[in-house]
Design an enzyme around this catalytic site. Structure first.
Site, PDB file in Angstrom:
ATOM      1  N   VAL A  52      16.578  18.463  -5.483  1.00 26.95           N
ATOM      2  CA  VAL A  52      15.217  18.141  -5.042  1.00 26.95           C
ATOM      3  C   VAL A  52      14.254  17.894  -6.202  1.00 26.95           C
ATOM      4  O   VAL A  52      13.093  17.596  -5.976  1.00 26.95           O
ATOM      5  CB  VAL A  52      14.639  19.254  -4.134  1.00 26.95           C
ATOM      6  CG1 VAL A  52      15.428  19.356  -2.844  1.00 26.95           C
ATOM      7  CG2 VAL A  52      14.577  20.577  -4.855  1.00 26.95           C
ATOM      8  N   TYR A  53      14.722  18.025  -7.430  1.00 27.52           N
ATOM      9  CA  TYR A  53      13.867  17.786  -8.602  1.00 27.52           C
ATOM     10  C   TYR A  53      13.841  16.298  -8.918  1.00 27.52           C
ATOM     11  O   TYR A  53      14.841  15.619  -8.735  1.00 27.52           O
ATOM     12  CB  TYR A  53      14.400  18.532  -9.818  1.00 27.52           C
ATOM     13  CG  TYR A  53      14.338  20.032  -9.784  1.00 27.52           C
ATOM     14  CD1 TYR A  53      13.611  20.731  -8.834  1.00 27.52           C
ATOM     15  CD2 TYR A  53      15.037  20.770 -10.728  1.00 27.52           C
ATOM     16  CE1 TYR A  53      13.583  22.119  -8.831  1.00 27.52           C
ATOM     17  CE2 TYR A  53      15.012  22.154 -10.733  1.00 27.52           C
ATOM     18  CZ  TYR A  53      14.283  22.820  -9.769  1.00 27.52           C
ATOM     19  OH  TYR A  53      14.270  24.187  -9.782  1.00 27.52           O
ATOM     20  N   PRO A  54      12.722  15.807  -9.411  1.00 27.50           N
ATOM     21  CA  PRO A  54      11.542  16.502  -9.862  1.00 27.50           C
ATOM     22  C   PRO A  54      10.598  16.859  -8.715  1.00 27.50           C
ATOM     23  O   PRO A  54      10.530  16.153  -7.711  1.00 27.50           O
ATOM     24  CB  PRO A  54      10.873  15.492 -10.798  1.00 27.50           C
ATOM     25  CG  PRO A  54      11.289  14.162 -10.274  1.00 27.50           C
ATOM     26  CD  PRO A  54      12.671  14.367  -9.714  1.00 27.50           C
ATOM     27  N   GLY A  63      16.268  13.697  -7.209  1.00 27.72           N
ATOM     28  CA  GLY A  63      17.550  13.734  -7.890  1.00 27.72           C
ATOM     29  C   GLY A  63      17.501  13.165  -9.297  1.00 27.72           C
ATOM     30  O   GLY A  63      18.464  13.253 -10.046  1.00 27.72           O
TER      31      GLY A  63
END
Length: 175
Positions: A52-54, A63
């Site tokens: 789920v980043y950033p 991603g």
């Protein structure tokens, strides 16, 4: 750098963990590489990544932190321990793109491995409980990830209501 055992996983990790929650949106690729290089020079071998980043990213950017981590890691000769720990609770556009369902976890690990340019992660964690998915379904999916060699260790970052993930994994092996 000081190192420690990470809980009961058997992994020896640096006491400092580099978080990548801003890489790919607030921190561009070049700056992310500089941060990775400084951390590696200091002896950090523990990197927190997540699907789920950033943080704050729009769906096409989600991603990206894993992609940047994978690009950087490909250049390195040293071992790093990456913890993939995101699980989109609100999810993507398709049913099953969220939570801790078997379908989502198995698809999520494969997508993370592609972005990280690796065939396994040392540590796979879940950020939060998913009350919509039965615990045994989640436990069986996590067990499948370990048995497939895609994750070397599972760690619970939170307590499931009434049961721990360890109890759930034990229950999944009995079935």
């Amino acid at each position: 750098m000081q190192f420690t055992k990470f809980s009961r996983t058997g992994l020896t990790v640096s006491r400092l963990c580099l978080g990548t929650g801003t890489f790919g949106k607030q921190t561009d690729e070049a700056e992310s590489f500089r941060v990775f290089d400084k951390a590696a020079d200091a002896g950090v071998n523990f990197i927190d990544t997540a699907d789920v980043y950033p943080g704050g990213a729009d769906l096409p950017e989600v991603g990206r932190a894993e992609e940047i981590t994978g690009l950087w890691a490909e250049r390195q000769a040293q071992q790093i321990h990456s913890g993939d720990q995101g699980r989109r609770v609100n999810g993507g556009p398709r049913l099953g793109d969220r939570g801790s369902s078997r379908k989502h976890l198995l698809e999520a690990i494969d997508a993370s491995l592609r972005r990280l340019s690796t065939n396994y992660v040392d540590l796979y964690q879940l950020h939060m409980d998913d009350p919509a998915t039965p615990l045994d379904e989640t436990a069986e999916a996590l067990d499948a990830i370990i048995r497939s060699g895609k994750g070397a260790a599972i760690y619970r970052r939170f307590e499931f209501p009434g049961l721990s993930i360890g109890a759930g994994l034990s229950a999944s092996r009995i079935r």
